[in-house]
Design an enzyme around this catalytic site. Sequence first.
Site, PDB file in Angstrom:
ATOM      1  N   SER A   1     -27.254  -3.286 -37.980  1.00  0.00           N
ATOM      2  CA  SER A   1     -28.166  -2.436 -37.217  1.00  0.00           C
ATOM      3  C   SER A   1     -29.017  -3.271 -36.263  1.00  0.00           C
ATOM      4  O   SER A   1     -29.395  -2.799 -35.198  1.00  0.00           O
ATOM      5  CB  SER A   1     -29.125  -1.713 -38.164  1.00  0.00           C
TER       6      SER A   1
ATOM      7  N   HIS B   1     -21.214  -0.692 -34.183  1.00  0.00           N
ATOM      8  CA  HIS B   1     -22.345  -0.088 -34.884  1.00  0.00           C
ATOM      9  C   HIS B   1     -22.153   1.419 -34.967  1.00  0.00           C
ATOM     10  O   HIS B   1     -22.460   2.154 -34.019  1.00  0.00           O
ATOM     11  CB  HIS B   1     -23.638  -0.471 -34.135  1.00  0.00           C
TER      12      HIS B   1
ATOM     13  N   GLU C   1     -21.973   2.177 -31.121  1.00  0.00           N
ATOM     14  CA  GLU C   1     -22.536   1.193 -30.196  1.00  0.00           C
ATOM     15  C   GLU C   1     -21.700  -0.085 -30.296  1.00  0.00           C
ATOM     16  O   GLU C   1     -21.524  -0.628 -31.388  1.00  0.00           O
ATOM     17  CB  GLU C   1     -23.982   0.930 -30.645  1.00  0.00           C
TER      18      GLU C   1
ATOM     19  N   ASN D   1     -31.527   1.081 -32.373  1.00  0.00           N
ATOM     20  CA  ASN D   1     -32.575   0.756 -33.341  1.00  0.00           C
ATOM     21  C   ASN D   1     -33.817   0.137 -32.710  1.00  0.00           C
ATOM     22  O   ASN D   1     -34.908   0.229 -33.265  1.00  0.00           O
ATOM     23  CB  ASN D   1     -32.014  -0.131 -34.450  1.00  0.00           C
TER      24      ASN D   1
END
Length: 285
Positions: free
Chosen positions: A122, A143, A155, A193
């Site tokens: 993350s 991700h 991602e 994130n």
Amino acid sequence: MELAQVDTVGVVGAGTMGSGIAQVAATAGYDVVMRDMNQQLVSKGFDHIGESLERLVAREAVSEGEASAARERIEGTTDLADMADADLVVEAVTEDMEIKQSVFEDLSERCSPETVLTTNTSTLSVTTIASVTDHPERVLGLHFMNPVPIMKGVEVVVGEKTGRDTLRLAHDFAADLGKETWEADDKPGFVVNRILMPWINEGIRALDEGVAAKADIDRGMTLGTNVPMGPLELADHIGLDVVLDASETLHEELGDRYQPAYLLKRKVAAGDLGKKTRAGFYEYD
Ligand code: NAD
């Protein structure tokens, strides 16, 4: 490597994310080898997959036949040596640099030099994870979002040494799983994130500082900003330990504006990690 050469997908970690990734890869027709530390954790991963497939069958998103074929394509293991046949590996172990680097060191030793190694991290640096492998050009961040079978986005995180072919394969692979991708540079938190974690932490601080009751914080954000879940409910879904690990990495890398909320640390210390332990900000049956 071309997508057509990918038959077997390795998934390291059978938790919330690993089990979801194994499920979507198997549903797309790949043979999957899913590894965790012991048989109990592997079985827990299979339980998640079974429950998730049942829900998709009930919603008629997949047929019973497709669900059982997907289940059959996943092999569980506790032995990292079983990753030797994987053409592409997704690592989804605990968000901890030392643990991830030791997994990548082992993968680099056991897998073919052609194998593409990806991390579902993350917030941790893909470049630092890749640095312990013999072929950092074949390493990148992939991700996935939680819950993996439902969320469309993936991602793609580009490390310092990630090769063009590896990058193309990652986009093709994600598309083959029915996902849509965007690219982010290997900077703390990437896109999602970096922006999401301060939002969640501010929600937790609002609770701790008595701004509103937890349900009102979540209602305020869902009704007020048109997102499907408020920060506290979303934190429970992600796992409070995962939110804390991510927040601490961002704090370390980016400074005080990313400091984890005190109440988040207290919940994690108490073992209330969200949905996965049936208690977080809310209680779950
Ligand atoms: P989790 O705690 O549910 O699962 C992690 C699993 O990894 C556990 O089952 C653990 O036993 C296993 N594990 C630890 N070391 C291992 C090893 N050496 N070999 C094999 N298995 C090992 O965590 P999660 O939520 O699935 O998160 C996994 C990764 O995905 C983390 O990097 C996290 O940051 C990332 N991620 C999480 C979310 C989320 O919403 N939970 C979303 C996107 C990305």
